[in-house]
Design an enzyme around this catalytic site. Structure first.
Site, short mmCIF file in Angstrom:
data_model
loop_
_atom_site.label_atom_id
_atom_site.label_comp_id
_atom_site.label_asym_id
_atom_site.label_seq_id
_atom_site.Cartn_x
_atom_site.Cartn_y
_atom_site.Cartn_z
N GLY B 10 48.96 55.72 27.79
CA GLY B 10 50.19 55.54 28.55
C GLY B 10 51.14 54.62 27.81
CB THR B 11 53.73 54.78 25.48
OG1 THR B 11 54.14 56.15 25.65
CG2 THR B 11 52.58 54.71 24.50
N GLY B 12 54.24 53.94 29.07
CA GLY B 12 55.28 53.60 30.03
C GLY B 12 55.45 52.10 30.06
N GLY B 13 55.84 51.61 31.22
CA GLY B 13 56.12 50.19 31.36
C GLY B 13 54.97 49.31 30.88
CB ILE B 14 51.45 48.94 31.97
CG1 ILE B 14 51.76 48.50 33.39
CG2 ILE B 14 50.22 48.22 31.44
CD1 ILE B 14 50.63 48.74 34.35
CE LYS B 142 50.63 47.31 41.77
NZ LYS B 142 52.02 47.52 42.27
CB THR B 210 56.66 49.70 40.71
OG1 THR B 210 55.97 49.50 39.49
CG2 THR B 210 56.57 48.44 41.55
CD GLU B 213 50.58 51.32 44.03
OE1 GLU B 213 51.13 50.73 43.10
OE2 GLU B 213 49.46 51.03 44.46
CG HIS B 217 51.21 49.12 50.00
ND1 HIS B 217 49.87 49.07 50.30
CD2 HIS B 217 51.29 49.26 48.65
CE1 HIS B 217 49.17 49.14 49.18
NE2 HIS B 217 50.00 49.27 48.17
#
Lengths: 348, 348
Positions: B10-14, B142, B210, B213, B217
């Site tokens: 994964g080369t997204g945000g994280i 999470k 983010t 997700e 909640h």
């Protein structure tokens, strides 16, 4: 985790409190304890209540964190001295040897003895290694230089199968670990400030080792001169400070232990605090502040704070047993050598 | 510690931020990275600067912490999509298989992919195990229920020689570890409160995963209904909250991870926070409060607080790589299985 059979060297402040804390931990079973006059061993588990009740008023007067101490240091309120007042204990001239003789039944040892000489604890480690002990040793030392002496013995410890965690009390220990964890937000650490408050209404009489060692951190003293002080000299110093002694820039092992873990240089760490010998209430809040730079270029300070209502004894002995458990896990995967608390945290 | 060759799925945000943080860590060498369209591999170490520059504006839109996501999720500002814009990358239909093919050169893998299905990350772990990978897997998930799915695969992971650390970001991750450490003063935990603040001025467009997700909640939504929302639906929800969404009693894996470590029951843990999508400044200070009873009977609350100037990205990626390093150390002593952050702390 499997059960852990552990032994405690020293039934003074730390030793007794650690036994008390261990009662709350299902996996921990104390099977041996000693002081300089006696030893209690029961492979089925010591009766902690009996041992604590018997030694009440007969404990070595190290106040729970004594590292440097002098004199006999055993209070004699009863007929017997120290641990031998327990019906589980027998008198011995060679308490440490007697514990070492039990080493095959022991998974971990908490060394809760005052470090009478700088090499006292390192030499104890060496004696365990000589006997072929395979297990954990944990101490709650404070002085930076002891760590170097342990490192010199690392090869021997590794060969024996010993995992040694040094400085695993409150500070160093809990606060060192907190500093390591708080550093995780940053890629570069600018400053780590550890500031502690301890309230001991019981005063010098019940906390001789701690007070004597702390006095060694005052500007006009060092370990040697503090060791030579008489009880009367110390009472005078305490009185001259109205019972509240403030310490700045202490030689505390936190700096060396954080550098070992690659988190910062020793000179980036400052340790200080206030000791109040006339109130149990803490004179100041124990706090760790870690200032660093994040990868995205911001500078911030993360903070860890202990509640004023958590006693020094709670903050020394919980972590000492917590690090002991972490070390047993490592030891059982054949991970041997000398570690500080920060090295048992996420890597920096 | 020896050098660690690691890969990022994964080369997204994280993924991108983790690569950036790793540049500051001498022992960490990124040798492979992928997204769903391409893979970059260089056993001598990826050129992180080039990879980041090339993928700027071409990242998967998970905002750095996406777990649940929907749709293609790749922004297409250039001619190419995602990582293949880097000259180090090649296009592929099978990016994860291609990384797995390199497994003998890899010590650790950071899984920085949105968990598109609940069993997506557990299945990736299984595929690494099937290939005989011996090394570390770390995720930043999470959701509590994923951990159970990993546990079901634990035997297979152990047989392969995999040490899996789940939930190793900010929360769970850094804050879970802080809660575990703050518990060390106590013998019984009454309550652990985790409260976070995140400011993302870049808003929904740049933080789709983010935000989606987090919306799951909110009281009127769950994972499935949040997944079915259109981008327009989400923008409407954000507008209805004036860009500032407050969360109470989130289903965050912190509770399960703290219970796993024997620190408290899941119901003693509450997680909440505030997400501001119109300011980078945090709307509230990220804090962990651990309330417990000491062995000597006092009740207190220890506190860990992150500076408002430390970004979510700094608090996710520093710990992710920190736990990765801790896991490599364990893996190298043949300590395999599934661990949460709190289990890598001193034992409770």
């Amino acid at each position: 985790m499997n059960d852990i059979n552990f032994a405690i060297l020293g039934t003074g402040g730390i030793g007794r409190r650690a036994l008390e804390v261990s009662v709350a931990k299902d996996e921990l079973m104390p099977i041996a304890a000693c002081d300089r006059h006696g030893i209690a061993v029961d492979h089925g588990g010591l009766d902690v209540d009996e041992l604590l009740a018997a030694t009440e008023g007969n404990i070595a007067s190290d106040g729970g964190t004594a590292i440097e101490s002098s004199g006999d240091g055993i209070k004699e309120h009863g007929d017997d001295k120290g641990v031998v007042t327990s019906r589980q204990a027998v008198s011995t001239e060679t308490p440490i040897e007697d514990i070492i003789a039990e080493h095959e039944a022991i998974d971990a040892v908490l060394i809760a003895l005052p470090n009478l000489e700088h090499d006292f604890i390192p030499n104890i480690a060496e004696r365990f290694a000589d006997a072929g002990y395979e297990g954990v040793l944990v101490d709650v030392l404070k002085r930076s230089r002891v760590i170097g002496m342990l490192d010199e013995r690392e090869e021997q410890l590794e060969e024996s199968g010993i995992t040694f965690v040094c400085g695993a009390g409150a500070t160093p220990g809990l606060l060192t670990g907190a500093a390591a964890l708080a550093s995780q937000s940053f890629v570069e650490i600018e400053e780590i400030e550890i500031w502690w408050g301890v309230g001991l209404k019981s005063g010098y009489e019940d906390n001789r080792g701690t007070v004597r060692e702390d006095i060694a951190h005052l500007p006009d003293y060092d370990i040697e001169s503090a060791r030579d002080l008489s009880d009367e000299d110390i009472e005078e110093i305490v009185d001259a400070h109205d019972g509240v002694i403030k310490f700045n820039d202490m030689e505390h092992a936190d700096d060396v232990l954080l550098e070992r873990a690659g988190i910062c240089d020793t000179e980036d760490v400052t340790v200080g605090g206030i000791l109040d010998l006339r109130n149990d209430q803490k004179p100041t809040t124990t706090t760790v502040k870690v200032t660093g730079r994040t990868f995205d270029g911001d500078v911030g300070t993360n903070t860890f704070e202990l509640d004023d209502d958590t006693s020094m004894e709670a903050n020394v002995n919980g972590p000492a047993l917590g690090y002991l458990k972490a070390a047993v896990r490592r030891n059982r995967t054949d991970d041997y050598g000398v570690y500080g608390p920060a090295e048992l945290m996420p890597g920096f």
